[in-house]
Design an enzyme around this catalytic site. Structure first.
Site, mmCIF file in Angstrom:
data_model
loop_
_atom_site.group_PDB
_atom_site.id
_atom_site.type_symbol
_atom_site.label_atom_id
_atom_site.label_comp_id
_atom_site.label_asym_id
_atom_site.label_seq_id
_atom_site.Cartn_x
_atom_site.Cartn_y
_atom_site.Cartn_z
ATOM 1 N N TYR A 144 -3.106 6.350 -4.743
ATOM 2 C CA TYR A 144 -3.649 5.248 -3.945
ATOM 3 C C TYR A 144 -2.860 5.085 -2.649
ATOM 4 O O TYR A 144 -3.711 4.394 -1.763
ATOM 5 C CB TYR A 144 -3.112 4.248 -5.026
ATOM 6 C CG TYR A 144 -3.251 2.729 -4.535
ATOM 7 C CD1 TYR A 144 -4.770 2.281 -4.364
ATOM 8 C CD2 TYR A 144 -2.064 1.825 -4.129
ATOM 9 C CE1 TYR A 144 -4.910 0.941 -3.849
ATOM 10 C CE2 TYR A 144 -2.420 0.589 -3.602
ATOM 11 C CZ TYR A 144 -3.610 0.058 -3.626
ATOM 12 O OH TYR A 144 -4.200 -1.081 -2.809
ATOM 13 N N ILE A 196 -0.821 -9.630 -5.363
ATOM 14 C CA ILE A 196 -1.497 -10.594 -5.420
ATOM 15 C C ILE A 196 -2.171 -10.962 -6.873
ATOM 16 O O ILE A 196 -2.303 -9.739 -7.587
ATOM 17 C CB ILE A 196 -2.691 -10.321 -4.675
ATOM 18 C CG1 ILE A 196 -2.518 -10.146 -3.080
ATOM 19 C CG2 ILE A 196 -3.732 -11.465 -4.639
ATOM 20 C CD1 ILE A 196 -1.986 -11.211 -2.346
ATOM 21 N N SER A 214 -3.033 -1.597 2.279
ATOM 22 C CA SER A 214 -2.388 -1.877 1.345
ATOM 23 C C SER A 214 -1.044 -1.978 1.871
ATOM 24 O O SER A 214 -0.686 -0.984 2.779
ATOM 25 C CB SER A 214 -2.472 -1.254 0.204
ATOM 26 O OG SER A 214 -1.220 -1.405 -0.755
ATOM 27 N N LYS A 262 -5.062 4.528 0.756
ATOM 28 C CA LYS A 262 -5.127 3.357 1.699
ATOM 29 C C LYS A 262 -4.095 3.652 3.102
ATOM 30 O O LYS A 262 -4.680 3.032 4.289
ATOM 31 C CB LYS A 262 -4.111 2.131 0.749
ATOM 32 C CG LYS A 262 -4.696 1.733 -0.215
ATOM 33 C CD LYS A 262 -5.940 1.148 0.063
ATOM 34 C CE LYS A 262 -6.575 0.360 -0.895
ATOM 35 N NZ LYS A 262 -8.027 -0.433 -0.628
ATOM 36 N N ALA A 311 -1.774 7.315 -0.281
ATOM 37 C CA ALA A 311 -2.479 8.204 0.429
ATOM 38 C C ALA A 311 -3.974 7.777 0.833
ATOM 39 O O ALA A 311 -4.295 7.608 2.101
ATOM 40 C CB ALA A 311 -2.511 9.582 -0.178
#
Length: 262
Positions: free
Chosen positions: A163, A196, A150, A167, A165
């Site tokens: 999240y 996105i 990400s 990724k 961490a």
């Protein structure tokens, strides 16, 4: 009109490939499964959402590039083994893995419980690791693993501790596995999407929630689409990227790679 009818120059880019695509029922995973199939790959599309997979199969059939679907909760202990067994039995020996299944979330460290942290690590990192580990056991003559990192893995963003961490760990795992398995002709890369427009983000995008923090802070102002990310996956799955491994490719309109002021 599908890619073949348009005379897409990428037609056949993935001919001969056998690919597993996770998170395929919606969003980026769905678009990737459709694009892989339209470019010649034989695809096993995997997700927990049975209805989404059913509609995906119908759409692939309409565009003239059918695929095979498999309902699976990737968090289950033996899920990765089952997915690869199903692929070998119903599609063939895989040589591409698009690790897309995952979940984003907005939590700062102090608002993240142990249960929250374990959940985000499980759905974003543990499943990615297990699938990638299974891939190197099954890729008989080399292949390509593409993980999903990400833009949040390379830029500190408020309110995204568990999240980000998870990724960030995906990007580290990608580099490490590239070092281990390159000698076996297995390339391991990752795609790092920015914002996105998917079913999960579309309502907030339309409400303008990201206008100041994202849209106006990148040099390419349009909203990213799942096809933008799917195209990066297709590139990294193909021979067009045969000398690329260990890379996390940002696909974010410049949000994580520039310091842009409108």
């Amino acid at each position: 009109m599908n890619a073949f009818e348009k005379g897409n120059p990428a037609e056949g880019q993935l001919a001969g490939r056998i690919a597993i695509v996770t998170g395929a029922a919606s969003g980026i995973g769905r678009e990737t499964a459709l694009l892989f199939s339209s470019r010649g790959a034989q695809v096993l599309a995997v997700d927990l959402a049975a209805e989404g997979l059913e509609s995906l199969a119908e759409q692939a059939e309409r565009q003239g590039s059918p695929l095979v679907t498999h309902v699976q909760d990737l968090r289950a202990e033996r899920a990765a083994q089952e997915v690869f067994d199903v692929c070998r039995a119903r599609v063939g020996v895989p040589d591409v893995l698009a690790n897309i299944a995952g979940k984003a979330g907005d939590k700062s460290a102090d608002s993240t419980t142990d249960e929250d942290f374990d959940f985000f690590v499980s759905v974003n990192l543990t499943t990615t690791f297990r699938m990638a580990r299974q891939a190197v056991l099954h890729f008989e003559e080399g292949g390509s693993i593409i993980n999903t990192s990400s833009a949040f893995a390379v830029v500190g963003v408020g309110g995204s501790a568990p999240y980000s961490a998870a990724k960030g760990a995906v990007s580290s795992l990608t580099r490490q596995m590239a070092a281990d398995y390159g000698p076996r002709n297995i390339r391991v890369n990752a795609v790092a999407p920015g914002l996105i427009e998917t079913p999960a983000t579309a309502p907030r995008i339309r409400a303008g929630q990201f206008d100041d923090t994202v849209t106006k802070a990148r040099p390419i102002p349009r909203v990213g689409q799942p096809r933008d990310i799917a195209a990066a996956f297709a590139f990294l799955a193909s021979d067009d990227s045969s000398f690329i491994t260990g890379v996390t490719l940002p696909v974010c309109g410049g949000w994580s790679t520039t310091r842009y002021r409108a």
